[in-house]
Design a protein around this motif. Sequence first.
Motif, PDB file in Angstrom:
ATOM      1  N   CYS A  27       0.707  -0.902   0.105  1.00  0.00           N
ATOM      2  CA  CYS A  27       0.023   0.103  -0.231  1.00  0.00           C
ATOM      3  C   CYS A  27       0.713   1.203   0.343  1.00  0.00           C
ATOM      4  CB  CYS A  27      -1.233   0.232   1.285  1.00  0.00           C
ATOM      5  SG  CYS A  27      -0.742   0.553   2.070  1.00  0.00           S
ATOM      6  N   ASN A  29       1.453   3.498   1.602  1.00  0.00           N
ATOM      7  CA  ASN A  29       1.374   4.741   2.721  1.00  0.00           C
ATOM      8  C   ASN A  29       3.064   2.773   3.301  1.00  0.00           C
ATOM      9  OD1 ASN A  29      -0.216   6.300   3.847  1.00  0.00           O
ATOM     10  ND2 ASN A  29      -1.363   5.167   5.268  1.00  0.00           N
ATOM     11  N   ARG A  30       2.856   2.127   2.358  1.00  0.00           N
ATOM     12  CA  ARG A  30       3.906   1.474   3.104  1.00  0.00           C
ATOM     13  C   ARG A  30       5.258   1.442   2.460  1.00  0.00           C
ATOM     14  NH1 ARG A  30       2.963  -1.934   7.297  1.00  0.00           N
ATOM     15  NH2 ARG A  30       1.192  -1.707   8.057  1.00  0.00           N
ATOM     16  N   GLY A  38       2.887   2.862   7.849  1.00  0.00           N
ATOM     17  CA  GLY A  38       1.150   2.599   7.190  1.00  0.00           C
ATOM     18  C   GLY A  38       0.880   3.176   8.282  1.00  0.00           C
ATOM     19  N   CYS A  39      -0.839   3.071   7.961  1.00  0.00           N
ATOM     20  CA  CYS A  39      -1.485   3.781   8.904  1.00  0.00           C
ATOM     21  C   CYS A  39      -1.216   3.201  10.674  1.00  0.00           C
ATOM     22  CB  CYS A  39      -2.555   3.256   9.157  1.00  0.00           C
ATOM     23  SG  CYS A  39      -3.508   3.801   7.398  1.00  0.00           S
ATOM     24  N   PHE A  41      -3.033   2.608  13.120  1.00  0.00           N
ATOM     25  CA  PHE A  41      -3.419   1.366  13.822  1.00  0.00           C
ATOM     26  C   PHE A  41      -3.104  -0.506  12.884  1.00  0.00           C
ATOM     27  CE2 PHE A  41      -6.319   3.741  10.572  1.00  0.00           C
ATOM     28  CZ  PHE A  41      -6.410   2.800  10.101  1.00  0.00           C
ATOM     29  N   CYS A  42      -3.134   0.460  11.791  1.00  0.00           N
ATOM     30  CA  CYS A  42      -2.070  -1.121  10.715  1.00  0.00           C
ATOM     31  C   CYS A  42      -1.058  -2.105  11.771  1.00  0.00           C
ATOM     32  CB  CYS A  42      -2.183  -0.745   9.500  1.00  0.00           C
ATOM     33  SG  CYS A  42      -2.574  -2.005   7.942  1.00  0.00           S
ATOM     34  N   GLY A  46      -1.177  -5.848   6.981  1.00  0.00           N
ATOM     35  CA  GLY A  46      -2.432  -4.732   6.220  1.00  0.00           C
ATOM     36  C   GLY A  46      -3.335  -5.064   6.375  1.00  0.00           C
ATOM     37  N   SER A  47      -4.267  -4.865   7.456  1.00  0.00           N
ATOM     38  CA  SER A  47      -6.144  -5.685   7.255  1.00  0.00           C
ATOM     39  C   SER A  47      -6.591  -6.796   6.913  1.00  0.00           C
ATOM     40  CB  SER A  47      -6.171  -4.359   7.706  1.00  0.00           C
ATOM     41  OG  SER A  47      -6.054  -3.185   7.929  1.00  0.00           O
ATOM     42  N   TYR A  85      -4.122  -5.474   2.574  1.00  0.00           N
ATOM     43  CA  TYR A  85      -3.425  -4.138   1.800  1.00  0.00           C
ATOM     44  C   TYR A  85      -4.265  -2.915   1.490  1.00  0.00           C
ATOM     45  CZ  TYR A  85       0.196  -5.764   4.007  1.00  0.00           C
ATOM     46  OH  TYR A  85       1.980  -6.703   4.752  1.00  0.00           O
ATOM     47  N   THR A  86      -3.597  -2.805  -0.367  1.00  0.00           N
ATOM     48  CA  THR A  86      -4.916  -1.636  -1.104  1.00  0.00           C
ATOM     49  C   THR A  86      -4.426  -2.505  -2.191  1.00  0.00           C
ATOM     50  OG1 THR A  86      -3.769   0.278  -0.032  1.00  0.00           O
ATOM     51  CG2 THR A  86      -4.425   0.567  -2.126  1.00  0.00           C
ATOM     52  N   ARG A 116      -8.128   2.090  -1.216  1.00  0.00           N
ATOM     53  CA  ARG A 116      -8.484   3.245  -0.763  1.00  0.00           C
ATOM     54  C   ARG A 116      -8.897   4.782  -2.395  1.00  0.00           C
ATOM     55  NH1 ARG A 116      -4.016   4.995   2.710  1.00  0.00           N
ATOM     56  NH2 ARG A 116      -3.288   6.840   1.137  1.00  0.00           N
TER      57      ARG A 116
HETATM   58  S1  SF4 Z   1      -5.134   0.597   6.590  1.00  0.00           S
HETATM   59 FE1  SF4 Z   1      -4.737   0.170   4.542  1.00  0.00          FE
HETATM   60  S2  SF4 Z   1      -3.492   2.064   3.974  1.00  0.00           S
HETATM   61 FE2  SF4 Z   1      -3.485   2.025   6.149  1.00  0.00          FE
HETATM   62  S3  SF4 Z   1      -1.222   1.081   6.674  1.00  0.00           S
HETATM   63 FE3  SF4 Z   1      -2.537  -0.513   6.570  1.00  0.00          FE
HETATM   64  S4  SF4 Z   1      -2.810  -1.858   3.701  1.00  0.00           S
HETATM   65 FE4  SF4 Z   1      -2.362   0.530   4.038  1.00  0.00          FE
END
Ligand code: SF4
Length: 289
Positions: A27, A29-30, A38-39, A41-42, A46-47, A85-86, A116
């Motif tokens: 993603c 952000n990574r 990354g976010c 909280f992630c 990657g969720s 991830y994305t 996203r």
């Molecule tokens: S929540 Fe989504 S956008 Fe944010 S770091 Fe994780 S995978 Fe990337």
Amino acid sequence: MYTANQFYKDTFGHKMYKASITLDVTCPNRDGSKGTGGCIFCSNEGSGEFASRGMDITAQIDEAIERVKGKAGPDAGYIAYFQSYTNTYCTPEYLRKSIEEASAHPKIEAVSVATRPDCLPDEILEVLRAAADKIPLFVELGLQTSSDKTAMLINRGYKSEIYPEAVQKLKSIGANVITHVIVGLPEETHLDMENTVRFVASSGSSGIKFTCLYVLEGTILADMYRAGELKVLGMEEYFDIVFDLISLLPDNMVIHRLTGDGPKKILIAPDWTRNKRKVLNYMNRRFGL
Ligand code: SF4
């Protein structure tokens, strides 16, 4: 309240379950294009901690169906869910092939792509348009909050103003849009959360998913939590907020999720989310489900 169960029955004629798939993507952000950590909280996964890894798409679907088929029963349908991830942060060709392989699975009746709003270039939208012409297509957008102040704090990596346009583009190509929102983000007030839900309602998104903020091992949020900089919500407090937020949504907006359950092996808080049965019982009573 228009629940996902009811929506699936209305749309597909039966219950639908998700078969989670992990693609070979990262993603922005990574990988350094928007950030590296990354976010906040992630977790590193990657969720997508529940998704299978290292298998081809058909094998991942088979495994996911095997896991839930006892609960789902013989009449359930399945949605191939590109979860981690994305999933549009890749070449159009890779996304096209991945969706085609998932769609070709005999048990798959729909495809859902998590991404996203800032990762929807025209070539990717063309792939999604072609997919939506062949199979019901959901696109799940990780908005989390409409507040740019919170977005900075959580390192989301894009401004909220691009979200309504992304929703409209996705709707114009025939996708059903679901928006992810997190309740209990650091420093957010009740009004911030109301603003987020109003923002989603006015965007044209067809559905919404609520999640309680989880603190997971290995995240920046975990450091904040241990430093006493973060308060997590109690179960009743969380559902009281969600109850209020739902009243701000139009009747036809599908509520796909009222809360989730974080991966237990790396979950630090809130502790109440570990007890899924208790949470479900409380939730069902609170919302009259
Ligand atoms: S929540 Fe989504 S956008 Fe944010 S770091 Fe994780 S995978 Fe990337």
